[in-house]
Design a protein around this motif. Structure first.
Motif, short mmCIF file in Angstrom:
data_model
loop_
_atom_site.label_atom_id
_atom_site.label_comp_id
_atom_site.label_asym_id
_atom_site.label_seq_id
_atom_site.Cartn_x
_atom_site.Cartn_y
_atom_site.Cartn_z
N GLY A 649 0.82 -1.19 0.00
CA GLY A 649 0.00 0.00 0.00
C GLY A 649 0.86 1.25 0.00
N THR A 650 0.39 2.31 -0.67
CA THR A 650 1.10 3.58 -0.71
C THR A 650 0.15 4.68 -0.26
OG1 THR A 650 0.48 3.98 -3.01
CG2 THR A 650 2.51 2.76 -2.62
N LYS A 651 0.66 5.91 -0.23
CA LYS A 651 -0.18 7.03 0.21
C LYS A 651 -1.38 7.25 -0.70
CE LYS A 651 3.49 9.63 2.55
NZ LYS A 651 4.23 10.92 2.61
N ASP A 652 -1.19 6.98 -1.97
CA ASP A 652 -2.28 7.25 -2.90
C ASP A 652 -2.68 6.04 -3.73
OD1 ASP A 652 -0.04 7.02 -4.42
OD2 ASP A 652 -0.38 8.82 -5.61
N GLY A 653 -2.35 4.84 -3.25
CA GLY A 653 -2.75 3.69 -4.03
C GLY A 653 -2.22 2.36 -3.54
N PHE A 654 -1.87 1.52 -4.48
CA PHE A 654 -1.61 0.13 -4.18
C PHE A 654 -0.80 -0.47 -5.33
CE2 PHE A 654 -2.60 -4.23 -3.26
CZ PHE A 654 -2.99 -4.81 -4.45
N THR A 655 0.14 -1.37 -5.02
CA THR A 655 0.92 -2.05 -6.05
C THR A 655 0.87 -3.55 -5.78
OG1 THR A 655 2.43 -0.18 -6.31
CG2 THR A 655 3.18 -2.30 -7.14
N TYR A 656 0.55 -4.30 -6.82
CA TYR A 656 0.41 -5.75 -6.72
C TYR A 656 1.39 -6.39 -7.71
CZ TYR A 656 -1.91 -10.33 -7.08
OH TYR A 656 -2.20 -11.67 -7.09
N ARG A 657 2.27 -7.26 -7.23
CA ARG A 657 3.28 -7.88 -8.08
C ARG A 657 3.10 -9.40 -8.08
NH1 ARG A 657 5.85 -3.84 -5.18
NH2 ARG A 657 6.79 -2.18 -6.46
N THR A 658 3.22 -9.97 -9.26
CA THR A 658 3.11 -11.42 -9.43
C THR A 658 4.20 -11.87 -10.39
OG1 THR A 658 0.70 -11.19 -9.27
CG2 THR A 658 1.55 -13.33 -9.97
N SER A 659 4.86 -12.96 -10.06
CA SER A 659 5.88 -13.50 -10.96
C SER A 659 5.73 -15.02 -11.04
CB SER A 659 7.29 -13.14 -10.50
OG SER A 659 7.62 -13.82 -9.31
N TYR A 660 5.95 -15.53 -12.25
CA TYR A 660 5.88 -16.98 -12.50
C TYR A 660 7.17 -17.40 -13.19
CZ TYR A 660 4.71 -21.32 -14.96
OH TYR A 660 4.72 -22.60 -15.46
N GLU A 661 7.77 -18.47 -12.70
CA GLU A 661 8.97 -19.01 -13.33
C GLU A 661 8.86 -20.52 -13.38
OE1 GLU A 661 13.83 -18.50 -13.25
OE2 GLU A 661 12.61 -17.70 -11.62
N SER A 662 9.01 -21.07 -14.58
CA SER A 662 8.93 -22.53 -14.73
C SER A 662 10.20 -23.18 -14.21
CB SER A 662 8.72 -22.90 -16.20
OG SER A 662 9.84 -22.50 -16.97
N ARG A 663 10.05 -24.41 -13.73
CA ARG A 663 11.19 -25.17 -13.22
C ARG A 663 11.42 -26.49 -13.96
NH1 ARG A 663 10.72 -24.74 -6.58
NH2 ARG A 663 11.75 -22.70 -6.38
N ALA A 664 10.45 -26.91 -14.76
CA ALA A 664 10.56 -28.20 -15.44
C ALA A 664 9.77 -28.13 -16.73
CB ALA A 664 10.05 -29.34 -14.55
N SER A 665 10.08 -29.03 -17.65
CA SER A 665 9.39 -29.08 -18.94
C SER A 665 8.27 -30.09 -18.95
CB SER A 665 10.39 -29.41 -20.05
OG SER A 665 11.00 -30.68 -19.81
N ARG A 666 8.12 -30.87 -17.88
CA ARG A 666 7.06 -31.87 -17.85
C ARG A 666 6.67 -32.18 -16.42
NH1 ARG A 666 9.02 -37.61 -19.84
NH2 ARG A 666 9.71 -36.44 -21.64
N VAL A 667 5.48 -32.74 -16.29
CA VAL A 667 4.99 -33.24 -15.01
C VAL A 667 4.73 -34.73 -15.19
CG1 VAL A 667 3.24 -33.05 -13.21
CG2 VAL A 667 3.87 -31.03 -14.55
N ASP A 668 5.37 -35.57 -14.38
CA ASP A 668 5.14 -37.00 -14.50
C ASP A 668 3.67 -37.33 -14.26
OD1 ASP A 668 7.78 -37.44 -15.05
OD2 ASP A 668 8.33 -37.86 -12.96
N ALA A 669 3.20 -38.39 -14.89
CA ALA A 669 1.78 -38.71 -14.84
C ALA A 669 1.27 -38.84 -13.41
CB ALA A 669 1.53 -40.01 -15.61
N ALA A 670 2.05 -39.48 -12.53
CA ALA A 670 1.59 -39.69 -11.15
C ALA A 670 1.49 -38.38 -10.38
CB ALA A 670 2.54 -40.65 -10.43
N ALA A 671 2.24 -37.35 -10.80
CA ALA A 671 2.26 -36.08 -10.08
C ALA A 671 1.29 -35.06 -10.66
CB ALA A 671 3.68 -35.49 -10.10
N VAL A 672 0.61 -35.39 -11.76
CA VAL A 672 -0.29 -34.42 -12.38
C VAL A 672 -1.40 -33.95 -11.43
CG1 VAL A 672 -2.03 -34.14 -14.21
CG2 VAL A 672 0.21 -35.08 -14.75
N PRO A 673 -2.04 -34.82 -10.63
CA PRO A 673 -3.05 -34.31 -9.69
C PRO A 673 -2.50 -33.27 -8.72
CG PRO A 673 -3.28 -36.68 -9.93
CD PRO A 673 -2.01 -36.31 -10.63
#
Length: 908
Positions: A649-673
């Motif tokens: 929060g700031t004096k006259d507003g608000f700042t919201y930050r989001t970042s996404y970074e991948s770590r792998a190229s696949r998800v094994d079938a058992a780990a998909v859920p």
């Protein structure tokens, strides 16, 4: 470059027959991953070649082309065992109105003949169209088609439908959209009077093979498709003096080998083959279909030896490089010089973008590239043509460049395959700079930016460089600068709740992201792009309008592209009626768009992810009034990605930050859920709803559906209740201390006496606990006594949730007060050495444990209401405090009960 494929007709639309497969990148991928790749790589016989008058795509077709009728080859022996009945009911065992009874493909290397036989049953009217149209495609420049039989069985009656006059032959045009020209033709027989319940059976052979392959066999074939088949048979028949290596995958049976006086036969047969269950979102190298491979090539060096004559060394490349430089720069082109990477970079860009993609794949040119000078002169070529031109022209710049074979479908999965030319379907270029750095360039890519040593290359996984001495596949390692990175900065300006808000967006694309956006800008009109960008934001803000044309700043040399947009949003603030609060929503769409969720979680195959990807989105809001909410941070981390969220929060507003970074190229079938649960959680936690209640002072915002308020004054009722609690605890402990007035104490027994030893430690601990608890109680007093503080601390929850949280908080506060009052009473009794000291201390330890329980429950409730890192740490601290309170209580209560010093000291 075309896939080395000569394939049988499709057993279903999923496996489209392609005698000469398409050469565009996208078509090659589709062909290699879904077609029956059954490649005959033996040379064309003289007789077969003599019978082919067709020398090019536009030459007229001879009357006999594709209309030969002949008996089946003598080496074809039909199975004596009948085709088994399907295990499923007819309604379950069909697809598109058909049931495939037999798919039979055999290849004889000695006669260069490939035999095909198909049996299909029409089970509903949906299958009449396909069953009535029998098509076979082939390349008459090196192959001959011979029809053997075509019958239709109805009930117990079988009749032949093979008629010379019914055979129609035409040139194929389905590859023109892919900019591929070859000499393939299609022979077709249109059956009349086909009915539901009929069984159509046909057999034919294709004799001959493209001479470019040099007389060696390399086979790759599927035994399973997206439809069930009652029987599948594959045979490879080789002369006795030609060894063959074979390999099977995904449940394909081991080959059965047998010998005759003339040949050795490898045979694969499967009955009652179920439909495959391949997932479209699986990694490219993943395939659950049963399949086999056979190859005469012993290692990868033999494949290199096969390919090198197709790319003969050019002794003088300086003239070629100079011609390319003049084409790229004009008459004032600089002469090629070692380490002149700027000029080399422009030459690469010219080959990528000014030499259009067009493949003329007639005969040997399907795999033999055109001379680099010819490709440059005519300004068109396919992947092999452009790759050879680029590799040759870069040599005078001090860059050692060679063509390299890759697979666009299987990518790194070719590591498990037998060495063979038909493993590959695309050609790129391997660059080696003077300092030893290795980079890769795709000459068919367009709109690329960045320096020569930082060009984006698709993740092909493995490549086979075409250079003398190469005997192994090489891993393709992209440069770090090419990773997919996007930064989005949104700024909302809202000067009044009943007025439109202004939105400015600055998006910075780097690496692969910049290449994609540059290509989109180049292939779409500004009008279409403006409309597309506007519709993107209209999903959240229906009354949005563009206030200025978007601006593009393309620093192509650095491969950084910046896109700036400007909009006005009417109705940014919404309210239900005049008495309800204003609400506005902000959401990190750029990040959420990258959060891929599988369509199904119960699966056999892994789930493919985009990687490496890094996206940051910052949303800044300038509001009519200030921001009261404290800063928050949270994160979701797992083996596949890390998502970080924060708000300030700031004096006259608000700042919201989001970042996404991948770590792998696949998800094994058992780990998909588990992956899907984290994605669902991330999509739920991302985004903030801003709420402004005109009756309160200040604007506010929080997680969705929450209301922040301005804290009020201390509540007299709450203060009175607190005083009452203090009085109650004081009364309880005083009464506890005064009961059991017994006879005068006996003289001290044997053992130590006085406030020493562990008793002194207990006294210091009691004093410290009383002081620290009192300090914490004073600091937390606003939670209990000041209206709105607890609501804001919970993240703005309201209603029943806030009421329940208030009850939990007050219960914890009561016990905290009890601990403070008990400490004060205990200290007085302790220093007076009163006999009641032990009873009051034991009661205090019990109250402390109960208070720790209440504090832990309160911390867990706050965490459930507002999942941030601060509250997670507070919850962990509460848990540790509870364990410590229990341990202290057990230790000191035992000590008070058994210690002789305690018994001898507290006797008044």
């Amino acid at each position: 470059m075309q896939p080395f494929a000569l394939n049988p007709p499709k057993p279903h639309d999923e496996a489209q027959e392609m005698i000469s497969a398409p050469a565009s990148r996208f078509a090659r991928f589709a062909a290699f991953s879904t077609v029956l790749l059954w490649a005959a790589l033996s040379p064309q016989s003289g007789a077969a070649a003599a019978s082919q008058p067709v020398n090019g795509r536009n030459a007229p077709l001879a009357p006999a082309i594709g209309r030969t009728i002949a008996p089946s080859p003598a080496w074809v022996v039909e199975d004596e065992e009948p085709v088994p009945a399907p295990s499923l009911e007819p309604s379950e065992d069909t697809s598109d109105g058909m049931r495939w009874r037999l798919v039979d493909d055999r290849y004889d290397a000695a006669s260069q003949t490939r035999y095909f036989r198909r049996v299909l049953e029409v089970t509903s009217s949906d299958g009449l169209g396909y069953a009535s149209n029998v098509e076979v495609s082939f390349d008459p420049t090196w192959a001959t088609l011979a029809w053997h039989s075509l019958t239709l069985t109805r009930a117990d009656h079988t009749e032949s439908r093979l008629d010379f006059d019914a055979i129609e032959v035409s040139r194929r045009h389905d590859e023109l959209d892919w900019a591929v020209y070859d000499a393939s033709v299609t022979a077709m027989i249109l059956l009349e009077d086909v009915r539901v319940g009929d069984v159509v059976e046909y057999a034919y052979s294709i004799i001959g093979a493209n001479p470019v392959f040099g007389g060696r066999v390399a086979e790759y074939a599927f035994l399973q498709w997206g439809v069930p088949v009652d029987r599948v048979r594959r045979d490879v028949r080789m002369p006795l003096d030609r060894p063959l290596a074979v390999r099977e995958w995904s449940g394909a049976p081991a080959a059965i080998s047998s010998e005759t006086d003339e040949a050795r036969v490898w045979s694969w047969r499967m009955d009652d083959v179920p439909a495959s269950e391949n997932d479209y979102d699986a990694p490219p190298e993943w395939d659950t279909r049963a399949r086999i491979q056979a190859s005469e090539y012993r290692d990868w060096s033999e494949v290199v030896d096969w390919a090198l004559p197709l790319y003969p060394r050019i002794e003088d490349t300086s003239a070629l490089a100079a011609d390319l430089a003049r084409a790229a720069f004009g008459a004032a082109a600089p002469l090629p010089a070692p380490e002149d990477h700027d000029t080399a970079e422009q030459c690469v860009r010219f080959v990528q973008e000014q030499i259009r993609y067009l493949s003329v794949a007639v005969g040997e040119s399907s795999h033999r590239p055109s001379a680099p000078s010819d490709t440059l002169a005519r300004r068109f070529g396919d992947c092999k043509d452009k790759a050879w031109l680029l590799a040759a022209a870069l040599e005078p710049f001090g860059i050692r460049a060679v063509p390299a074979l890759v697979n666009t479908g299987w990518c790194g999965g070719i590591e498990d395959m037998l060495p063979a030319p038909n493993v590959f379907d695309h050609v790129i270029v391997r660059l080696e700079f003077s300092d030893g750095r290795v980079r890769w360039i795709d000459a068919t890519s367009t709109h690329q930016g960045g320096p020569l040593d930082a060009r984006v290359i698709r993740d092909y996984g493995l490549a086979l460089p075409l250079a003398p001495g190469v005997n192994a596949l090489e891993r393709i390692v992209p440069a770090a600068e090419t990773r997919d990175r996007t930064s989005v900065r949104e700024r909302f300006v809202s000067d009044a709740f009943d007025a439109p808000a202004l939105l400015s967006v600055e998006t910075v694309y780097r690496g692969a992201a910049a290449d994609r956006m540059r290509a989109r800008l180049a292939t779409s009109s500004r009008t279409d792009l403006s409309r597309s960008f506007l519709q993107y934001y209209a999903q959240n803000y229906p009354e949005i309008e563009e206030t200025a044309a978007f601006v593009v700043d393309d620093r192509r040399a650095e491969n950084v592209l910046t896109l700036t947009e400007a909009y006005r949003i009417t109705g940014f603030w919404q309210r239900d009626d005049d008495d309800s609060p204003y609400r506005a929503m902000v959401y990190p769409d750029a990040v959420s768009d990258e959060m891929q969720r599988p369509s199904k979680t119960m699966r056999r195959s892994p789930y493919q992810l985009g990687h490496p990807v890094h996206i940051e989105q910052e949303t800044e809001l300038k509001l009519p009034e200030g921001w009261d909410d404290p800063a928050e941070r949270s994160a979701i981390e797992n083996p596949w990605f890390v998502l970080r969220m924060s708000s300030t929060g700031t004096k006259d507003g608000f700042t919201y930050r989001t970042s996404y970074e991948s770590r792998a190229s696949r998800v094994d079938a058992a780990a998909v859920p588990a992956y899907a649960r984290d994605v669902d959680r991330a999509l739920k936690e991302m985004g903030w709803e801003l709420t402004y209640q005109p009756s309160l002072v200040g604007s506010s915002g929080s997680k969705r559906d929450r209301v922040m308020v301005e804290p009020g004054p201390y509540s007299p009722v709450a203060m009175g209740a607190g005083a009452f609690v203090v009085a109650c605890w004081l009364a309880v402990f005083l009464l506890f201390a005064r009961r059991r007035r017994g006879p005068p104490p006996l003289p001290p027994g044997p053992g130590p006496v006085g406030l020493g030893g562990w008793l002194a430690v207990l006294l210091l601990g009691l004093l410290a606990r009383t002081v620290l608890t009192s300090v914490n109680l004073v600091a937390a007093a606003p939670l209990y006594l000041q209206e709105g503080v607890l609501q804001n601390a919970s993240g703005g929850i309201t209603g029943v949730g806030l009421a329940a949280l208030r009850v939990v908080a007050w219960i914890g506060g009561v016990f905290v007060v009890g601990v403070v009052v008990n400490g004060m009473v205990s200290l007085v009794l302790f220093l007076g050495r009163r006999r009641a000291t032990r009873r009051v201390l034991v009661a205090g330890f019990v109250v402390a444990v109960l208070g720790a329980v209440a504090d832990f429950v309160f911390g867990a409730a706050l965490l459930a209401a507002n999942e941030t890192d601060d509250y997670r740490k507070a919850a962990v601290t509460s848990g540790v405090s509870f364990v410590a309170a229990v341990l202290f209580a057990v230790v000191w209560i035992t000590y008070l009960a058994l210690s002789k010093r305690v018994a001898n000291t507290f006797r008044r």
